[in-house]
Design a protein around this motif. Structure first.
Motif, PDB file in Angstrom:
ATOM      1  N   ASN A 147     -39.409  46.209 -20.191  1.00 27.47           N
ATOM      2  CA  ASN A 147     -38.836  46.571 -18.702  1.00 27.47           C
ATOM      3  C   ASN A 147     -38.080  45.866 -18.297  1.00 27.47           C
ATOM      4  OD1 ASN A 147     -40.957  48.749 -18.738  1.00 27.47           O
ATOM      5  ND2 ASN A 147     -42.335  46.781 -17.601  1.00 27.47           N
ATOM      6  N   GLN A 148     -37.418  45.988 -17.722  1.00 26.25           N
ATOM      7  CA  GLN A 148     -35.441  45.593 -17.095  1.00 26.25           C
ATOM      8  C   GLN A 148     -36.660  45.046 -15.378  1.00 26.25           C
ATOM      9  OE1 GLN A 148     -32.292  47.938 -16.340  1.00 26.25           O
ATOM     10  NE2 GLN A 148     -32.265  47.409 -14.200  1.00 26.25           N
ATOM     11  N   LEU A 149     -36.364  43.501 -15.602  1.00 19.48           N
ATOM     12  CA  LEU A 149     -37.052  42.650 -13.930  1.00 19.48           C
ATOM     13  C   LEU A 149     -35.576  42.643 -13.029  1.00 19.48           C
ATOM     14  CD1 LEU A 149     -38.751  40.206 -15.956  1.00 19.48           C
ATOM     15  CD2 LEU A 149     -39.530  42.633 -15.514  1.00 19.48           C
ATOM     16  N   VAL A 150     -34.068  42.393 -13.789  1.00 19.47           N
ATOM     17  CA  VAL A 150     -33.168  42.053 -13.128  1.00 19.47           C
ATOM     18  C   VAL A 150     -31.987  42.401 -13.425  1.00 19.47           C
ATOM     19  CG1 VAL A 150     -32.041  40.564 -11.647  1.00 19.47           C
ATOM     20  CG2 VAL A 150     -34.460  39.462 -11.995  1.00 19.47           C
ATOM     21  N   LYS A 151     -31.058  43.217 -12.665  1.00 23.39           N
ATOM     22  CA  LYS A 151     -29.449  43.554 -13.136  1.00 23.39           C
ATOM     23  C   LYS A 151     -28.407  42.590 -12.721  1.00 23.39           C
ATOM     24  CE  LYS A 151     -26.906  47.110 -14.001  1.00 23.39           C
ATOM     25  NZ  LYS A 151     -26.710  48.668 -14.294  1.00 23.39           N
ATOM     26  N   ILE A 152     -27.734  42.119 -12.685  1.00 25.96           N
ATOM     27  CA  ILE A 152     -26.532  41.871 -12.161  1.00 25.96           C
ATOM     28  C   ILE A 152     -25.008  42.531 -12.441  1.00 25.96           C
ATOM     29  CG2 ILE A 152     -24.519  39.430 -12.094  1.00 25.96           C
ATOM     30  CD1 ILE A 152     -27.007  37.633 -12.526  1.00 25.96           C
ATOM     31  N   ASN A 153     -25.309  43.194 -11.350  1.00 25.75           N
ATOM     32  CA  ASN A 153     -23.636  44.424 -11.615  1.00 25.75           C
ATOM     33  C   ASN A 153     -22.511  43.470 -11.694  1.00 25.75           C
ATOM     34  OD1 ASN A 153     -26.042  46.634 -11.314  1.00 25.75           O
ATOM     35  ND2 ASN A 153     -26.195  45.628  -9.224  1.00 25.75           N
ATOM     36  N   ASP A 172     -19.630  44.314  -9.815  1.00 26.86           N
ATOM     37  CA  ASP A 172     -19.079  43.666  -8.957  1.00 26.86           C
ATOM     38  C   ASP A 172     -19.634  42.404  -7.774  1.00 26.86           C
ATOM     39  OD1 ASP A 172     -21.647  44.214  -7.358  1.00 26.86           O
ATOM     40  OD2 ASP A 172     -21.596  46.587  -6.520  1.00 26.86           O
ATOM     41  N   GLY A 173     -20.808  42.374  -9.070  1.00 31.02           N
ATOM     42  CA  GLY A 173     -22.166  40.373  -8.522  1.00 31.02           C
ATOM     43  C   GLY A 173     -22.987  40.718  -7.323  1.00 31.02           C
ATOM     44  N   SER A 174     -23.499  42.234  -6.893  1.00 31.43           N
ATOM     45  CA  SER A 174     -24.637  41.956  -6.728  1.00 31.43           C
ATOM     46  C   SER A 174     -25.353  41.675  -7.554  1.00 31.43           C
ATOM     47  CB  SER A 174     -24.173  43.410  -6.388  1.00 31.43           C
ATOM     48  OG  SER A 174     -24.312  44.680  -7.134  1.00 31.43           O
ATOM     49  N   VAL A 175     -26.688  42.160  -7.113  1.00 29.45           N
ATOM     50  CA  VAL A 175     -27.535  41.271  -7.642  1.00 29.45           C
ATOM     51  C   VAL A 175     -29.027  42.703  -7.496  1.00 29.45           C
ATOM     52  CG1 VAL A 175     -30.097  39.692  -9.096  1.00 29.45           C
ATOM     53  CG2 VAL A 175     -27.311  39.234  -7.860  1.00 29.45           C
ATOM     54  N   ASN A 176     -29.580  42.986  -8.626  1.00 30.07           N
ATOM     55  CA  ASN A 176     -31.135  43.260  -8.550  1.00 30.07           C
ATOM     56  C   ASN A 176     -32.417  43.105  -8.776  1.00 30.07           C
ATOM     57  OD1 ASN A 176     -28.689  46.563  -9.451  1.00 30.07           O
ATOM     58  ND2 ASN A 176     -29.380  46.249  -7.053  1.00 30.07           N
ATOM     59  N   GLY A 177     -32.753  42.953  -7.716  1.00 27.49           N
ATOM     60  CA  GLY A 177     -34.344  42.238  -8.436  1.00 27.49           C
ATOM     61  C   GLY A 177     -34.023  40.893  -7.910  1.00 27.49           C
ATOM     62  N   ASN A 178     -35.343  40.165  -8.174  1.00 28.81           N
ATOM     63  CA  ASN A 178     -36.162  38.703  -7.642  1.00 28.81           C
ATOM     64  C   ASN A 178     -37.044  38.390  -8.994  1.00 28.81           C
ATOM     65  OD1 ASN A 178     -37.862  38.982  -5.983  1.00 28.81           O
ATOM     66  ND2 ASN A 178     -36.727  39.601  -5.334  1.00 28.81           N
ATOM     67  N   PHE A 179     -37.101  37.148  -9.095  1.00 32.27           N
ATOM     68  CA  PHE A 179     -38.538  36.499 -10.074  1.00 32.27           C
ATOM     69  C   PHE A 179     -39.485  36.142  -8.785  1.00 32.27           C
ATOM     70  CE2 PHE A 179     -35.562  36.647 -13.401  1.00 32.27           C
ATOM     71  CZ  PHE A 179     -36.238  36.560 -14.345  1.00 32.27           C
ATOM     72  N   ALA A 180     -40.986  37.042  -8.739  1.00 33.17           N
ATOM     73  CA  ALA A 180     -41.780  36.288  -7.676  1.00 33.17           C
ATOM     74  C   ALA A 180     -43.440  35.877  -8.452  1.00 33.17           C
ATOM     75  CB  ALA A 180     -41.983  37.745  -7.176  1.00 33.17           C
ATOM     76  N   LEU A 181     -43.333  34.681  -8.512  1.00 33.46           N
ATOM     77  CA  LEU A 181     -44.224  33.857  -8.868  1.00 33.46           C
ATOM     78  C   LEU A 181     -45.261  33.295  -8.664  1.00 33.46           C
ATOM     79  CD1 LEU A 181     -41.176  32.998 -10.638  1.00 33.46           C
ATOM     80  CD2 LEU A 181     -42.729  32.173 -12.430  1.00 33.46           C
ATOM     81  N   GLN A 182     -46.204  33.332  -8.672  1.00 38.24           N
ATOM     82  CA  GLN A 182     -48.007  32.314  -7.720  1.00 38.24           C
ATOM     83  C   GLN A 182     -47.818  31.273  -8.743  1.00 38.24           C
ATOM     84  OE1 GLN A 182     -49.621  33.585  -5.672  1.00 38.24           O
ATOM     85  NE2 GLN A 182     -48.840  35.616  -5.888  1.00 38.24           N
ATOM     86  N   ASN A 183     -48.120  29.978  -7.377  1.00 35.22           N
ATOM     87  CA  ASN A 183     -47.512  28.773  -8.125  1.00 35.22           C
ATOM     88  C   ASN A 183     -48.478  28.529  -9.014  1.00 35.22           C
ATOM     89  OD1 ASN A 183     -47.049  25.769  -7.947  1.00 35.22           O
ATOM     90  ND2 ASN A 183     -48.265  25.438  -6.197  1.00 35.22           N
ATOM     91  N   GLY A 184     -47.847  27.682  -9.815  1.00 34.02           N
ATOM     92  CA  GLY A 184     -48.624  27.167 -11.466  1.00 34.02           C
ATOM     93  C   GLY A 184     -48.471  28.430 -12.698  1.00 34.02           C
ATOM     94  N   THR A 185     -47.759  29.376 -12.756  1.00 36.55           N
ATOM     95  CA  THR A 185     -48.009  30.373 -13.171  1.00 36.55           C
ATOM     96  C   THR A 185     -46.631  30.394 -13.562  1.00 36.55           C
ATOM     97  OG1 THR A 185     -47.040  32.302 -12.099  1.00 36.55           O
ATOM     98  CG2 THR A 185     -49.309  31.816 -12.543  1.00 36.55           C
ATOM     99  N   THR A 186     -46.637  30.964 -15.377  1.00 38.54           N
ATOM    100  CA  THR A 186     -45.209  30.809 -15.955  1.00 38.54           C
ATOM    101  C   THR A 186     -45.353  31.811 -16.271  1.00 38.54           C
ATOM    102  OG1 THR A 186     -45.846  28.632 -17.013  1.00 38.54           O
ATOM    103  CG2 THR A 186     -43.902  29.990 -18.087  1.00 38.54           C
ATOM    104  N   THR A 187     -43.705  32.356 -16.312  1.00 36.66           N
ATOM    105  CA  THR A 187     -43.129  34.226 -16.698  1.00 36.66           C
ATOM    106  C   THR A 187     -43.801  34.808 -18.087  1.00 36.66           C
ATOM    107  OG1 THR A 187     -41.337  33.965 -17.168  1.00 36.66           O
ATOM    108  CG2 THR A 187     -41.592  34.043 -15.389  1.00 36.66           C
ATOM    109  N   ASP A 188     -43.641  35.624 -18.982  1.00 39.13           N
ATOM    110  CA  ASP A 188     -43.642  35.852 -20.571  1.00 39.13           C
ATOM    111  C   ASP A 188     -42.098  35.712 -20.608  1.00 39.13           C
ATOM    112  OD1 ASP A 188     -46.375  36.705 -20.766  1.00 39.13           O
ATOM    113  OD2 ASP A 188     -45.171  39.182 -19.751  1.00 39.13           O
ATOM    114  N   HIS A 189     -41.525  35.593 -22.237  1.00 38.00           N
ATOM    115  CA  HIS A 189     -40.388  35.825 -22.783  1.00 38.00           C
ATOM    116  C   HIS A 189     -39.215  36.527 -21.542  1.00 38.00           C
ATOM    117  CE1 HIS A 189     -41.271  32.261 -25.599  1.00 38.00           C
ATOM    118  NE2 HIS A 189     -40.010  32.468 -25.482  1.00 38.00           N
ATOM    119  N   LEU A 190     -39.010  35.839 -21.545  1.00 38.07           N
ATOM    120  CA  LEU A 190     -37.386  36.800 -20.508  1.00 38.07           C
ATOM    121  C   LEU A 190     -36.120  36.965 -21.599  1.00 38.07           C
ATOM    122  CD1 LEU A 190     -37.765  35.492 -17.186  1.00 38.07           C
ATOM    123  CD2 LEU A 190     -38.627  37.685 -17.897  1.00 38.07           C
ATOM    124  N   VAL A 191     -36.244  38.431 -21.382  1.00 39.41           N
ATOM    125  CA  VAL A 191     -34.802  37.996 -22.840  1.00 39.41           C
ATOM    126  C   VAL A 191     -33.406  38.972 -21.856  1.00 39.41           C
ATOM    127  CG1 VAL A 191     -33.078  39.202 -24.428  1.00 39.41           C
ATOM    128  CG2 VAL A 191     -36.185  38.404 -24.654  1.00 39.41           C
TER     129      VAL A 191
END
Length: 278
Positions: A174-180, A182-201
């Motif tokens: 799944n696509q999580l974040v895209k930097i276009n 023109d420099g605009s950004v679609n999306g962000n990362f939201a985490l609960q404290n103490g957690t770690t994301t899956d591998h991001l590519v």
């Protein structure tokens, strides 16, 4: 005219001539600069150490090739001296060129390496034209190669300069974040404290939307987080140079910055991505 005046004229003429000769003779002047001109009779072009083309005394039967709508592999230049031995380029970068039809392709060099002796062919459209190279010295050319044919063809899997990037979840795709572009950004990362994301590519894309990951080890990414009290980068592995994880350390916000590296130097830095830890 008096004899005295004639003698004066002759003496004055001799004096002026002596001064002129002295001023023009720089070989006895230890301060004068002796210009060194680069001398060669040909060029050799290699990609990954394999010869792609050569031109000798302005004559070649070879053709340089590049991909349409993309940047070709790096081409390294050496020269051929009068004994037909290969020699290194001059120490100072001062390579120049002329393209017969610049609508077909252009020469692309990495930022900060302009005028050096490595370049890429950036194909603009399919077609054929010619290029001539020069070694410039104080506004004139010490060397000119003669014209070399260049052919631009469509190649599957080729890509152009990176203009943006996309971050995917490695497991789901799944696509999580895209930097276009023109420099605009679609999306962000939201985490609960103490957690770690899956591998991001990370994958980059060119102006045509073609997604790619530049070849390693010449390329890689540099990741930095503005506030490492809030989040840190983990999960990096040399076997997966474009993958990483984000670990939440405390409640707050931070910014993730991603840069594309070439030979260890930053080639392009992209817009910041927001990280929110709750």
């Amino acid at each position: 005219m008096s004899i005295l005046f004639k003698r004066f004229v002759i003496a004055f003429t001799i004096l002026i001539s002596a001064l002129f000769v002295t001023s023009c003779d720089k070989t006895d002047d230890p301060v004068s600069t002796q210009e060194e001109h680069f001398e060669a009779i040909g060029m050799v072009f290699r990609t990954s150490g394999i010869e792609a083309a050569r031109i000798l005394r302005g004559i070649t039967t070879d053709t340089l090739k590049g991909p349409e709508g993309a940047i070709g592999d790096a081409l390294d230049i050496t020269f051929i001296d009068e004994d037909e031995n290969e020699i290194a380029p001059p120490s100072e970068p001062k390579l120049a060129w002329e393209i017969d039809d610049p609508t077909i392709f252009e020469v692309w060099q990495h930022p900060g390496e302009e005028g050096g002796y490595e370049f890429h062919i950036k194909g603009l459209k399919e077609g054929e034209t010619k290029i001539e190279f020069f070694i410039m010295h104080e506004g004139h050319s010490d060397f000119r190669s003669g014209k070399i044919p260049v052919k631009i063809e469509h190649e599957e899997g080729s890509y152009g300069e990176p203009v943006g990037l996309i971050i995917f979840d490695e497991e789901s795709g799944n696509q999580l974040v895209k930097i276009n572009q023109d420099g605009s950004v679609n999306g962000n990362f939201a985490l609960q404290n103490g957690t770690t994301t899956d591998h991001l590519v990370v994958k980059f894309f060119d102006e045509n939307g073609t997604q790619f990951q530049p070849p390693v080890p010449d390329h890689g990414i540099q990741l930095s987080i503005s506030n490492t009290n809030v989040a840190v980068i983990t999960g990096q592995d040399a076997a997966e140079p474009y993958a990483f994880k984000i670990e939440a350390k405390s409640v707050g916000t931070a910014q993730l910055e991603i840069s594309l590296l070439h030979d260890g130097s930053i080639e392009k830095t992209f817009a910041n991505i927001q990280i929110n830890v709750n």
